[in-house]
Design a protein around this motif. Structure first.
Motif, short mmCIF file in Angstrom:
data_model
loop_
_atom_site.label_atom_id
_atom_site.label_comp_id
_atom_site.label_asym_id
_atom_site.label_seq_id
_atom_site.Cartn_x
_atom_site.Cartn_y
_atom_site.Cartn_z
N LEU A 9 0.81 -1.23 0.00
CA LEU A 9 0.00 0.00 0.00
C LEU A 9 0.84 1.28 0.00
CD1 LEU A 9 -2.77 -1.08 2.53
CD2 LEU A 9 -3.05 -0.77 0.07
N LEU A 10 2.15 1.15 0.16
CA LEU A 10 3.01 2.34 0.27
C LEU A 10 2.92 3.28 -0.93
CD1 LEU A 10 6.40 1.51 2.00
CD2 LEU A 10 4.73 3.27 2.60
N PRO A 11 2.95 2.77 -2.17
CA PRO A 11 2.88 3.71 -3.31
C PRO A 11 1.63 4.58 -3.26
CG PRO A 11 3.57 1.54 -4.07
CD PRO A 11 3.16 1.39 -2.64
N MET A 12 0.49 3.98 -2.88
CA MET A 12 -0.74 4.75 -2.76
C MET A 12 -0.65 5.74 -1.60
SD MET A 12 -3.70 4.87 -0.66
CE MET A 12 -3.97 3.24 0.03
N LEU A 13 -0.13 5.30 -0.46
CA LEU A 13 -0.02 6.18 0.70
C LEU A 13 0.87 7.38 0.41
CD1 LEU A 13 0.37 3.50 3.54
CD2 LEU A 13 -1.67 4.82 2.95
N CYS A 14 1.95 7.11 -0.32
CA CYS A 14 2.87 8.20 -0.66
C CYS A 14 2.17 9.24 -1.52
CB CYS A 14 4.09 7.63 -1.38
SG CYS A 14 5.41 8.83 -1.64
N ILE A 24 6.12 9.59 5.32
CA ILE A 24 6.26 10.20 6.66
C ILE A 24 6.63 11.67 6.54
CG2 ILE A 24 7.63 10.14 8.77
CD1 ILE A 24 7.84 7.06 8.28
N LEU A 25 7.49 11.98 5.59
CA LEU A 25 7.89 13.37 5.37
C LEU A 25 6.69 14.23 4.97
CD1 LEU A 25 10.56 15.03 5.38
CD2 LEU A 25 10.65 14.68 2.90
N ASN A 26 5.87 13.70 4.07
CA ASN A 26 4.66 14.43 3.67
C ASN A 26 3.76 14.71 4.87
OD1 ASN A 26 5.46 14.31 0.99
ND2 ASN A 26 4.24 12.49 0.53
N LEU A 27 3.64 13.71 5.73
CA LEU A 27 2.78 13.84 6.91
C LEU A 27 3.32 14.90 7.86
CD1 LEU A 27 0.24 12.29 8.01
CD2 LEU A 27 1.83 10.97 9.40
N LEU A 28 4.62 14.86 8.11
CA LEU A 28 5.24 15.80 9.05
C LEU A 28 5.20 17.23 8.52
CD1 LEU A 28 8.32 13.64 10.13
CD2 LEU A 28 6.37 14.29 11.58
N ALA A 77 -3.08 5.02 10.95
CA ALA A 77 -2.33 4.18 10.01
C ALA A 77 -0.87 4.60 9.90
CB ALA A 77 -3.00 4.23 8.63
N PHE A 78 -0.58 5.86 10.25
CA PHE A 78 0.80 6.33 10.15
C PHE A 78 1.74 5.51 11.05
CE2 PHE A 78 -0.81 8.66 13.78
CZ PHE A 78 0.27 8.69 14.66
N ARG A 79 1.20 4.97 12.15
CA ARG A 79 2.03 4.17 13.06
C ARG A 79 2.52 2.90 12.36
NH1 ARG A 79 -2.37 5.66 16.32
NH2 ARG A 79 -1.85 7.28 17.85
N GLU A 80 1.65 2.31 11.51
CA GLU A 80 2.05 1.11 10.78
C GLU A 80 3.19 1.43 9.81
OE1 GLU A 80 0.93 -1.68 11.62
OE2 GLU A 80 -0.85 -1.16 12.76
N VAL A 81 3.10 2.59 9.16
CA VAL A 81 4.14 3.00 8.22
C VAL A 81 5.45 3.24 8.95
CG1 VAL A 81 4.82 4.68 6.47
CG2 VAL A 81 2.42 3.99 6.67
N VAL A 82 5.38 3.91 10.09
CA VAL A 82 6.59 4.16 10.89
C VAL A 82 7.21 2.84 11.34
CG1 VAL A 82 7.44 5.12 13.06
CG2 VAL A 82 5.87 6.46 11.63
N GLY A 83 6.38 1.93 11.83
CA GLY A 83 6.89 0.63 12.27
C GLY A 83 7.52 -0.15 11.13
N TYR A 84 6.91 -0.06 9.96
CA TYR A 84 7.45 -0.74 8.77
C TYR A 84 8.82 -0.19 8.41
CZ TYR A 84 7.88 -1.83 3.76
OH TYR A 84 8.33 -2.23 2.53
N LEU A 85 8.95 1.14 8.43
CA LEU A 85 10.23 1.77 8.09
C LEU A 85 11.31 1.37 9.09
CD1 LEU A 85 11.98 3.66 6.46
CD2 LEU A 85 11.02 5.59 7.73
N ILE A 86 10.97 1.36 10.35
CA ILE A 86 11.94 0.96 11.38
C ILE A 86 12.39 -0.48 11.15
CG2 ILE A 86 12.26 0.48 13.84
CD1 ILE A 86 10.38 2.86 14.41
#
Length: 657
Positions: A471-476, A525-529, A493-502
Motif C-alpha cells: 500500500l506504500l505507493p498509494m499512501l505516498c 512520513i515526510l509528507n505527513l510531518l 495508520a501512520f504508526r504502521e508505516v513508521v513501524g514498517y520503516l523501522i
C-alpha cells in the motif's frame, strides 16, 4: 530368418491358391506359433495380423504365450539390423512386423506391464530416432504409451532412453491433429507428471521448450477435444514450480510464434462456451505466458491460423480481464462461504487452499493488466497504438468493479475478525497495485478499510509487513494532499508505516527493492510531518521517538547523500515536535542518542557546505531547505545538539533566535 520368411510366404501363398475357401482359425495360428522353426512362427504371426481382433485380449494373450518373448525380441533385433541374421532385404519387413505385433500385444494390460516389454523401450526409442518418417512410427507411439501407462518403470525407462528428446523433435513434424501427435503429447504429460520435476526440468529445459512451441501450434489450430489435451499439457509444463529453466529457454527462442499461438488458443477458450475448469486453466496459461514475454502479449492483432480473419488488437486483454473479474467474484464468494459459514472439515481446508491458489492467479493477471495500462499515454508505450480511449474506459470500468469486489471481501473479513491469511494479503496486494495508479479510486471504501488493510498479515508473518509494502505507493501519493494526511493521521495508520520503516532499516540484509520501499516510506512520513500544522496530529506519539533513534543510528553507516539528507530532514521535523528535555525523559530515548542526532544533522550541513549536492539534485536541495528551516525552529530547545552542530567546522549557516 530371411529364407525362412520366403519359404513361409511361398507356402502360405500356395495353400491360399489351392484352398481359397478355407479361413484360418485361432488354433491354426497357435499351432504355427508354437512350432519349433522360425518360419512357422512367422507364418503364424502373419495370420494373426490379418484376422485377430485387436480388442480380443484373450486371443492376443494366447498368441503371445505361444510365441514366447525370446522370439519377439530376436525378430525386433533382426529388423533393426542387430541380430545374428541382419535380415538382408527383408529387414524393413521384419521391423514393421515386430513393432506392429508388439504394439498389438501391449493392448493387453498384463503384457504391457511385463518386464519383457519395458526392456524393449530403448530399442523402440532408437527406432523412432532413426526412422522419423516411417509408417511404423504410429505403432511405436502406441507401444510406448501402452507400456508407460501400464508400468511406472516404463516411463522411467522411456525417460532414461532419451525419449523426451525424441518426442520433442518429432512433435514439430507430426501431422496436425493426428493420432500420433495425441500419443506424443500424452507421453510427454506422463513424463512431466510421474517423474521428479526437479530432475526433468533441470536436465531437459530446451526439449520442454520445444514441446511447448509444438503443442502451442496444436492448441491454436485444433477445434476438437485434442485442443483441451494441449491446454492441459501446456499448463502442466509451464505452471510447474521448477519451470524457470523452461521459461529461460523459451525466452531464447528467436521468434514469438509460440506465444502468438498461445494467444490464439487462449482467446478461443475464453470467448467460447466451455467448462469453467477449462477457462480457469486458460487463465493459468495466460499468466505463465505473460511472465515469460511480458504484458505486451495482451495486446496486438490476432491472425487466426489458416484463416483470412483477424481479431481486434484489444480482444485478448478484454477477455482476460473479464474472465479474471468473473473468476475473482466467484472465488471470493466461495471462499467467504467456506471460511465463515461451512463446517471446519479437513476437506474444506483443502478446498480453501485450492481456491486461494486459483485466486492468486486471477489476481496476478489483474496486476499485469494494471501494469500495462499504467504505461498508457507514455511516449514509448506500445499500448498507445492499439488501445483506443473506448477500450481504455472499458478496462478501467472492469478494474473498478474488480477492486470493489475485493474491498467487499476484506470488509467481510474485517467483520468476522480475520486479520491473517494469504488470501487477505493477496487482496491487499492487488488493491495496492491499482491504487498506486488511481489513488482516488473507491475512496470511501479505502478510507474505511485503510487501518485494517495495513494490519493484515500473511500466514507466515509474525507482524504486518507486506501489507504495508503493497500500500506504500498509494499512501505516498495521497499524503501529497492534506486530505490524505488527515486520513493517515485520524486512522492511526501512520504508526504502521513508521513501524514498517523501522523494521526495514534495522535489518542488515535489505535489498535494492527494499531500498525503494524505504524511500517510499520516508516520503510518506515526510509528507505527513510537513503538514503537521494543518491536520490533527498526535505530537507526542512514541512511534516517532523510536523512528528518530532508528534513523540516526542507520545513517551513521551510510555515505549516500540522498539517505543522509532524507534521514536528517525527517529527524529535524520530528525534533520540532518536542524538546531536548522531553526527549531525555522519554523511556525510548537515552542520552547517547543526542550524539547520534547531532552527527546526522551536522553531516547534512556539511554535505551542502562541501558542495556534495549536485546542481540538478533538486530533491536533496529541497530536503536541505527543510532541514535548515526546521533547525531554525527548534535549535533553542536543543542546546546540546545546537552546540555540537555550530561548533563544528561544517556549520556555515547563521541561526537567528
Amino acid at each position: 530368418m530371411e529364407e525362412q520368411a520366403s519359404t513361409s510366404e511361398a507356402s502360405s501363398s500356395s495353400s491360399s491358391q489351392q484352398q481359397p475357401q478355407v479361413q484360418p482359425s485361432l488354433d491354426d495360428c497357435l499351432d504355427l506359433c508354437i512350432g519349433e522353426r522360425d518360419e512357422q512362427k512367422l507364418a503364424g504371426l502373419l495370420l494373426v495380423t490379418k484376422f485377430c481382433n485387436k480388442d480380443d485380449h484373450a486371443s492376443i494373450r494366447k498368441v503371445y504365450d505361444a510365441l514366447r518373448p525370446q522370439f519377439l525380441h530376436r525378430l525386433l533385433l533382426t529388423g533393426m539390423g542387430k541380430g545374428s541374421d541382419v535380415g538382408g532385404n527383408n529387414r524393413d519387413v521384419y521391423l514393421q512386423l515386430s513393432i506392429t505385433v508388439l504394439s498389438a500385444f501391449c493392448r493387453v494390460p498384463q503384457i504391457a506391464a511385463s518386464e519383457n516389454m519395458v526392456t524393449k523401450i530403448p530399442l523402440i526409442v532408437e527406432t523412432m530416432s532413426k526412422e522419423p518418417g516411417s509408417p511404423i512410427i504410429e505403432d511405436c507411439y502406441e507401444y510406448l504409451f501402452l507400456v508407460s501407462t501400464a508400468n511406472e518403470e516404463g516411463v522411467k525407462t522411456l525417460y532414461k532412453s532419451g525419449g523426451l528428446n525424441v518426442l520433442a523433435s518429432q512433435l514439430m513434424i507430426l501431422p496436425d491433429g493426428s493420432h500420433m501427435i495425441e500419443l506424443a503429447m500424452r507421453l510427454v504429460q506422463i513424463i512431466v507428471i510421474k517423474l521428479p520435476s526437479e530432475i526433468v526440468y533441470s536436465e531437459h529445459p530446451t526439449d520442454l521448450a520445444t514441446v511447448v512451441s509444438a503443442v502451442a501450434k496444436q492448441f491454436a489450430v485444433l477445434q476438437n477435444s485434442l485442443k483441451f489435451e494441449a491446454l492441459h499439457l501446456l499448463s502442466a509444463i509451464l505452471s510447474n514450480r521448477y519451470s524457470a529453466p523452461v521459461y529461460d529457454a523459451l525466452c531464447l527462442m528467436g521468434n514469438d510464434v509460440w506465444s502468438r499461438n498461445m494467444q490464439i488458443g487462449i482467446v478461443a477458450i475464453l470467448q467460447n462456451r466451455v467448462a469453467p475448469s477449462h477457462k480457469l486453466q486458460a487463465l493459468f496459461l495466460a499468466e505463465c505466458v505473460i511472465s515469460i514475454v511480458g504484458e505486451g502479449w495482451l495486446i496486438g492483432e490476432i491472425n487466426l491460423t489458416g484463416s483470412q480473419v483477424s481479431l481486434p488488437a484489444d480482444r485478448c486483454i478484454l477477455l482476460v480481464l473479464e474472465s479474471s473479474r468473473v473468476e475473482i467474484a466467484v472465488l471470493l464468494n466461495d471462499l467467504a462461504h467456506l471460511k465463515y459459514e461451512a463446517s471446519k472439515a479437513s476437506s474444506n481446508r483443502e478446498n480453501i487452499l485450492v481456491k486461494q491458489r486459483n485466486l492468486g492467479v486471477a489476481f496476478s493477471l489483474v496486476e499485469k493488466i494494471i501494469k500495462l495500462i499504467s504505461s498508457f499515454g507514455g511516449e514509448e508505450s506500445a499500448a498507445n497504438a492499439v488501445i483506443s480511449e473506448r477500450t481504455f474506459t472499458k478496462i478501467i470500468s472492469g478494474l473498478n468493479e474488480t477492486i470493489g469486489a475485493v474491498l467487499d471481501y476484506l470488509q467481510d473479513a474485517k467483520e468476522h475478525g480475520q486479520m491473517k491469511g494469504n488470501d487477505l494479503l493477496a487482496a491487499v496486494r492487488v488493491i495496492g497495485s491499482y491504487l498506486a495508479e488511481a489513488p482516488d479510486a473507491c475512496k470511501d471504501k479505502v478510507t474505511e478499510l485503510l487501518a485494517y488493510m495495513l494490519a493484515i498479515e500473511g500466514e507466515d508473518e509474525l507482524r504486518p509487513f507486506y501489507s504495508i509494502c503493497f500500500l506504500l505507493p498509494m499512501l505516498c501519493q495521497i499524503t501529497l494532499k492534506t486530505g490524505g494526511c488527515k486520513i493517515l493521521a485520524s486512522s492511526g495508520a501512520f504508526r504502521e508505516v513508521v513501524g514498517y520503516l523501522i523494521a526495514l532499516i534495522e535489518q542488515n540484509n535489505y535489498t535494492s527493492e527494499d531500498n525503494g520501499s524505504i524511500f517510499l516510506a520516508c516520503d510518506t512520513i515526510l509528507n505527513l510531518l510537513l503538514k503537521r500544522e494543518q491536520i490533527k496530529f498526535p505530537l507526542d506519539d512514541p512511534s516517532f521517538i523510536r523512528l528518530l533513534v532508528a534513523l540516526s543510528h542507520w545513517a551513521e553507516s551510510m555515505d549516500d547523500v540522498s539517505i543522509i539528507m532524507m534521514a536528517s530532514s525527517i529527524c529535524s521535523l520530528i525534533l520540532d515536535l518536542t524538546s531536548e528535555e522531553a526527549l531525555l525523559n522519554h523511556p525510548d530515548f537515552i542520552s547517547g542518542n543526542i550524539s547520534s542526532l547531532s552527527k546526522l544533522i551536522e553531516r547534512s550541513f556539511g554535505m551542502c557546505g562541501q558542495d556534495l549536492i549536485s546542481d540538478d539534485a533538486k530533491a536533496e536541495v529541497d530536503l536541505f531547505q527543510i532541514i535548515t528551516s526546521a533547525y531554525s525552529s527548534w535549535a533553542d530547545r536543543f542546546p546540546r545538539i545546537r552546540q555540537a552542530i555550530e561548533s563544528s567546522g561544517s556549520f556555515r549557516f547563521r541561526h537567528v533566535s
